[in-house]
Design a protein around this motif. Structure first.
Motif, mmCIF file in Angstrom:
data_model
loop_
_atom_site.group_PDB
_atom_site.id
_atom_site.type_symbol
_atom_site.label_atom_id
_atom_site.label_comp_id
_atom_site.label_asym_id
_atom_site.label_seq_id
_atom_site.Cartn_x
_atom_site.Cartn_y
_atom_site.Cartn_z
ATOM 1 N N UNK A 169 0.760 -1.271 -0.053
ATOM 2 C CA UNK A 169 -0.081 0.062 0.088
ATOM 3 C C UNK A 169 0.706 1.324 -0.118
ATOM 4 N N UNK A 170 2.275 1.111 0.579
ATOM 5 C CA UNK A 170 3.014 2.226 0.213
ATOM 6 C C UNK A 170 4.443 1.822 0.443
ATOM 7 N N UNK A 171 5.367 2.663 -0.381
ATOM 8 C CA UNK A 171 6.777 2.137 -0.259
ATOM 9 C C UNK A 171 7.428 2.772 1.004
ATOM 10 N N UNK A 172 8.698 2.563 1.257
ATOM 11 C CA UNK A 172 9.466 2.807 2.533
ATOM 12 C C UNK A 172 9.351 4.423 2.949
ATOM 13 N N UNK A 173 9.262 5.191 1.877
ATOM 14 C CA UNK A 173 9.157 6.662 2.200
ATOM 15 C C UNK A 173 7.697 7.166 2.213
ATOM 16 N N UNK A 174 6.721 6.328 2.389
ATOM 17 C CA UNK A 174 5.295 6.683 2.336
ATOM 18 C C UNK A 174 4.571 6.982 1.237
ATOM 19 N N UNK A 175 4.991 6.865 -0.154
ATOM 20 C CA UNK A 175 4.445 6.912 -1.379
ATOM 21 C C UNK A 175 3.387 5.723 -1.607
#
Length: 947
Positions: free
Chosen positions: A566-572
């Motif tokens: 649902x998101x990558x490690x940086x919150x995208x």
């Protein structure tokens, strides 16, 4: 430190691009590091930038141009390493043309990114070198080139005097950058004309060569400090002034035409093997490391090391050792490795009881050794492939045991330090199960990995013959499936946070989730190792395929995480945004890799000047005479001289340049003197010896700049940090001497079972050596116990030293019994001859050769199998002929040499019987220390609890 967000901290590669010789900046670092808090993150970033990528950061279009050129350099290197030029039949370059573009990129970026140091010493050197060399060039050159050469020298001097600001690029520096590109690309644009007049340079060639050499020396001073510039200039001066040198190193002298042709127009000097290795191999490994770091592998390695080892005694220090070994895959720069892992590990080491100096020293000792750790070693390892003439697989095989036991010993040293101070580890977030369950789990894990490895190995062996031309596509599909599966496994775990080293540590991360969160980072490393070790591809092609897969991961890992988590490690949270971020990571990684290559490209080109001068003047043979006089002909003395020379040169030269210089000058001398002293020294052992001591120079005070970087992080004293790091690194300094005399440590002609035995015994010996040098085993050592431990360690390392005294391994026979001795010797055993002949310069010399006993019915048949024909004149035996491409020719035998003595293998007891008295002495030391550490003496933990 956030290795994901800092393109300057990691960046792959395998050379030590240091702020060499930058004494004023090092002093500034020392002053700041002496304070309570060490350097801030921005100051640490600037320190790494000044050493690896250039301290000048101009704003606006100039800054963007630097990034664009760096990106284009990476694209060019990927293109020439790929099979695409040959498939499309477009953009095919030969080796010389590749080197020309490689140097052009490196010099252009170096002039724009590295401002010149303005200290009085640096300015004096900057002005003195071009003035002196210009006068020599004018004096040695034809009159038609005099005014052109004078104009070049004046222009460079004026540019230096005008200054070199840090925040913008003045016009005269643009001129230097553009002219340097023209000089580097001269070979490419005039390739056909140069080929037609090879050996007969015209005035245009001379002018370009002079300009190129002067500009290369100036940019070397900027990027790498004054030491390499001085050494290369001395060799150039020596080339011209040979007749005026002392008689032992004098030569006829060379004209400007000869020097220019040799150093710049041909591939004997600047564009020689060293620059070729930088072009073909090293850049791709640098780029691979930069992309791996940009993907997040740097933080992953650190977190995994802490989750697995942080709970042990002195756990953060042990984790620092392991994480630095893994970070060696990403960063071959000692300073970048120290700062990348040290910003996290050093504060935690201090929290569990290490002093600032010891915490910094542990980080230095572990970071510097990253260059010797297979499978991806320093740039010098790739040079060994060319200089020694063996596959990279063999270099890795020979380096494996010394590097591995060196790291194991460093973990043990940390353990001893923790025992001395009664330290404990960090709290872990779970209660460990019974030791038997943990042991069974560990064994099961090892068996699972072995089974998986065998499945992959034999599965690949089945796929290729079965599917033929379609096999690569099937293998890529399987690799992608494994990648997606591992990303899915990682997506089920929380993303790894970048821990704040200054925050209070309450517990360690859980090992299982931490390991699973980034398992897919291992895949490109597996691809690299597989290509190098199993498929035996060239290092360049292996790095290309690993880099290509790394590019695929960078472009896909974020979109996959968005789809799965649902998101990558940086919150995208959007796939499009994640894909855009992945492209940005790729571009940043390409730029970072290229900028980290600037120093290596410059260093290898400048080292080529030294190698070219050695080959042109024959100074190597003269130096052999000098060294033989200084050492008295003793091999141990010349090894000590070589070690000292490597340490001294390493204070100012990058590791790769140091290795090139010392190996070019002294490696043949060591092999020759070894033959004369009855020791057959393999060439790879000598080259590894030089490599190890070149690395040691990064630790050794007063100029061990990795120690200055660690002190900048820890807030400790840099000189004290360097001294402690030197003692921690004594194990690394001892290993080269040991594997010169016991080549079993390098797995030379050693089978699997014997190799495992050597690994186990060498590890035990190195741990005992560490205990002796650290003054602590079970409890604190007294002098006699330390000496006894050193004696036991030496005996385990080299049992043959004592056994040869008890039972000589050779049966000395007169030359007339050569055939009879060969007939009586077992097939395959080493057989030695003491021979008298002439060296390369015609002087009489006595040396020893070692030959394997071949198969044959009679001694005469075996002699013929070796390729030797002899004639006997009374008691004298003369070699009458040596057949081409035979063991005798490879060993150095030649016609008209006289055989002085035959040394046949004698029946002797196994050298390993010496382990019995060694382990008996060890048992005595253990018994003595256990008595002292009994009820009458408090243990370290008890003392700590009482305090």
């Amino acid at each position: 430190m956030n290795s994901d967000e800092d393109p300057k901290a990691g960046g792959g590669g395998h050379d030590n691009r240091n702020i060499r010789g930058n004494q004023r900046e090092a002093a500034a670092v020392e002053n700041v590091a002496s304070g309570a808090g060490g350097l801030s993150q921005s100051e640490l970033d600037e320190l790494v930038a000044s050493s690896d990528t250039g301290a000048r950061t101009p704003a606006g279009w100039v800054g963007r141009l630097i990034l664009i050129v760096a990106f284009c350099w990476s694209l060019f290197q990927i293109w020439i390493a790929s099979p695409l030029p040959f498939i499309l039949e477009v953009g095919i370059f030969d080796e010389t043309q590749k080197r020309s573009f490689h140097l052009a990129f490196a010099m252009f970026l170096a002039y724009l990114a590295y401002p010149a140091e303005r200290s009085p010493i640096q300015m004096g050197l900057a002005l003195g070198v071009p003035i002196i060399l210009t006068l020599l060039f004018i004096n040695a050159g034809p009159s038609g080139s005099m005014w052109w050469i004078a104009l070049i020298g004046i222009g460079i001097v004026v540019a230096i005097v005008l200054g070199s600001p840090k925040n913008w690029v003045p016009p005269w520096e643009w001129a230097l950058a553009i002219v340097s590109v023209c000089c580097a690309l001269y070979i490419y644009f005039f390739y056909d004309e140069i080929a037609r007049r090879i050996g007969r340079p015209i005035t245009q060639d001379l002018v370009i060569a002079v300009a190129g050499l002067l500009l290369l020396l100036e940019v070397t001073r900027r990027a790498l400090g004054p030491a390499l510039t001085v050494v290369a200039s001395v060799f150039l001066i020596y080339t011209f002034l040979g007749p005026y040198m002392p008689s032992i190193i004098a030569h006829g002298g060379n004209s400007l035409a000869e020097v220019a042709n040799h150093q710049w127009i041909t591939t004997q000097g600047v564009f020689g093997i060293a620059l070729g290795v930088s072009t073909s191999f090293v850049f791709l490994f640098v780029l691979f490391g930069a992309l791996l770091d940009k993907a997040g592998a740097g933080n992953y390695f650190i977190q995994v090391a802490f989750s697995l080892m942080g709970h042990m005694r002195g756990g953060p220090a042990k984790a620092a050792v392991v994480s630095s070994a893994m970070t060696g895959l990403i960063s071959g720069s000692s300073i970048a490795n120290v700062v990348t892992t040290g910003t996290f590990t050093i504060p935690l080491m201090k929290k569990v009881g290490f002093s600032s100096e010891k915490a910094g020293a542990v980080e230095v000792a572990s970071s510097v050794n990253g260059q010797i750790m297979p499978p991806v070693m320093g740039a010098a390892a790739f040079l060994m492939v060319e200089y020694v003439g063996i596959p990279y697989f063999d270099v890795v095989k020979h380096a494996f045991i010394p590097a591995t036991i060196s790291y194991i010993a460093l973990v043990y040293i940390v353990h001893l330090e923790a025992m001395k101070a009664g330290m404990q580890g960090l709290p872990r977030p779970y209660e460990p199960g019974p030791w038997m369950r943990r042991l069974v789990g560990f064994v099961f894990g090892v068996m699972l990995i072995c089974a998986l490895s065998m499945f992959v190995y034999y599965g690949m062996g089945w796929i290729r013959p079965t599917f033929g031309g379609a096999a690569p596509y099937i293998i890529f599909a399987l690799l992608c499936a494994a990648y997606v599966a591992l990303v899915w496994v990682g997506s089920r775990e929380a993303p790894l946070e970048i821990d704040d080293p200054n925050a209070e540590v309450t517990e360690l991360p859980m090992p299982g989730p931490t390991v699973r969160s980034g398992l897919y980072y291992i895949l490109p490393v597996v691809v690299l190792v597989w290509a190098l070790m199993v498929d035996r591809l060239s290092p360049g092609l292996s790095a290309f395929w690993a880099t290509a897969f790394m590019i695929f991961i960078l472009l896909t890992q974020r979109p996959l995480m968005v789809m799965l988590r649902g998101e990558d490690r940086h919150g995208i949270t959007s796939v499009g945004g994640a894909l855009k971020a992945g492209v940005g990571d790729l571009v940043d990684g390409m730029i970072s890799g290229a900028r980290n290559m600037i120093g290596i490209g410059i260093a290898t080109a400048t080292a080529g000047i030294i190698v070219g001068a050695v080959s042109q003047t024959g100074v190597g043979s003269a130096l052999a005479d000098v060294v033989e006089v200084l050492s008295g002909g003793h091999l141990l003395a010349i090894l000590l001289l070589t070690a000292v020379l490597s340490l001294i040169l390493g204070m100012g030269l990058p590791t790769t340049a140091n290795y090139i210089v010392v190996s070019a000058l002294l490696a043949p001398v060591i092999v020759t003197l070894g033959q004369q002293n009855g020791l057959i020294v393999p060439l790879i052992a000598v080259h590894l010896f030089v490599f190890y001591f070149g690395i040691m120079a990064d630790v050794t005070p007063p100029v061990g700049l990795a120690s200055f970087a660690a002190a900048a992080v820890s807030g400790g004293d840099p000189i004290k940090t360097g001294v402690v790091a030197f003692f921690y690194s004594l194990r690394t300094a001892a290993l080269p001497f040991l594997f010169i005399f016991n080549t079993d440590l390098l797995l030379i002609e050693v089978g699997w079972i014997h190799g495992i035995f050597v690994f186990v015994t060498a590890t035990v010996a190195m741990l005992l050596f560490a205990a002796a040098t650290q003054g602590w085993f079970i409890t604190r050592n007294n002098i006699l116990e330390s000496v006894a431990l050193l004696l036991v360690a030496f005996t385990i390392f080299r049992p043959g030293f004592w056994m040869d005294m008890v039972a000589p391994p050779w049966d000395d026979r007169p030359p007339a019994e050569l055939a009879q001795a060969l007939e009586e010797s077992p097939v395959g055993e080493p057989f030695r001859l003491v021979v008298a002949g002439l060296n390369d310069v015609g002087d009489p010399v006595e040396f020893r050769v070692q030959l394997p006993v071949p198969e044959g019915e009679t001694g005469e048949d075996r002699l013929a199998a070796l390729g030797v024909e002899t004639i006997q004149n009374g008691d004298e035996v003369i070699i009458d002929n040596v057949a081409f491409d035979t063991p005798a020719q490879e060993a150095g035998l030649d016609w008209d040499q006289q055989i002085l003595q035959v040394r046949a293998p004698a029946e002797a007891p196994s050298k390993y019987w010496m382990y019995i008295p060694a382990f008996a002495l060890l048992a005595l030391v253990i018994w003595m220390q256990r008595r002292r550490a009994g009820p009458g003496e408090a243990t370290p933990v008890q003392r700590a609890a009482a305090a």
